[in-house]
Write a protein that holds these residues in place. Structure first.
Motif, PDB file in Angstrom:
ATOM      1  N   GLY A  37       0.813  -1.213   0.000  1.00 30.22           N
ATOM      2  CA  GLY A  37       0.000   0.000   0.000  1.00 30.22           C
ATOM      3  C   GLY A  37       0.843   1.258   0.000  1.00 30.22           C
ATOM      4  N   GLY A  38       0.336   2.290   0.658  1.00 26.78           N
ATOM      5  CA  GLY A  38       1.011   3.582   0.621  1.00 26.78           C
ATOM      6  C   GLY A  38       2.112   3.732   1.646  1.00 26.78           C
ATOM      7  N   GLU A  39       2.342   2.699   2.445  1.00 28.33           N
ATOM      8  CA  GLU A  39       3.329   2.818   3.521  1.00 28.33           C
ATOM      9  C   GLU A  39       4.758   2.904   2.977  1.00 28.33           C
ATOM     10  OE1 GLU A  39       0.964   0.496   3.362  1.00 28.33           O
ATOM     11  OE2 GLU A  39       1.975  -1.370   2.841  1.00 28.33           O
ATOM     12  N   GLY A  87      -3.603  -0.636   6.585  1.00 27.01           N
ATOM     13  CA  GLY A  87      -3.627  -1.902   5.866  1.00 27.01           C
ATOM     14  C   GLY A  87      -5.017  -2.484   5.675  1.00 27.01           C
TER      15      GLY A  87
HETATM   16 MG   LIG Z   1      -0.948   0.797   4.111  1.00 30.48          MG
END
Ligand SMILES: [Mg+2]
Ligand SMILES: Nc1ncnc2c1ncn2[C@@H]1O[C@H](COP(=O)(O)OP(=O)(O)OP(=O)(O)O)[C@@H](O)[C@H]1O
Length: 125
Positions: A37-39, A87
């Motif tokens: 994801g965006g992490e 998440g």
């Molecule tokens: Mg994430």
């Protein structure tokens, strides 16, 4: 018509399924996927190439729905999948050009309407 793709945590699959069925959505494809994801990614070097190492097991739902079911599907997925922690996943909504039910040749919304006239047995599903 829209194609809705949702990536969710594997442990929330049952809740998402139940919420979708409650919302009247029964045509669904499920796949196990792995995603990021965006992490911030942890990167490693492998043979000179930088690679992301943190991919997580996720489950992807795909469903084609007619317009009146789009928001209901989104609400159901959020209700079933949300924990409030990072998440939880994502929902993608795309225009859907054509749908054809192979058995009958029905198209588009008619092809998305549940079959009621046929007696359903497990063999038909
Ligand atoms: Mg994430
Ligand atoms: N932009 C994207 N394109 C394709 N798949 C994505 C995208 N963002 C997330 N995903 C998929 O969704 C999964 C879960 O994403 P995730 O919930 O971590 O998104 P996020 O943007 O990082 O939000 P959060 O901050 O809540 O974690 C990912 O592992 C990946 O499979």
């Amino acid at each position: 018509m829209k194609l809705i793709t949702a990536v969710v945590r594997p442990e929330r699959v049952q809740q998402v399924k139940e919420a979708l069925f409650q919302a009247g959505i029964s045509g669904i494809t499920l796949s196990r996927v792995s995603g990021h994801g965006g992490e911030q990614s942890i990167v490693e070097h492998y043979r000179g190439t930088r690679v992301m190492v943190e991919f997580h097991d996720k489950v992807e739902f795909r469903m084609a729905v007619s317009e009146p079911f789009v928001q209901a599907a989104i609400d159901a997925i959020c209700k079933g999948a949300r924990t409030g922690e990072v998440g939880d996943g994502k929902i993608f909504v795309q225009p859907m050009e054509r749908v054809i039910r192979i058995r009958t040749g029905e198209e588009d919304t008619a092809a998305l309407t549940p079959v009621t006239e046929t007696k359903l047995t497990p063999d038909h599903l």
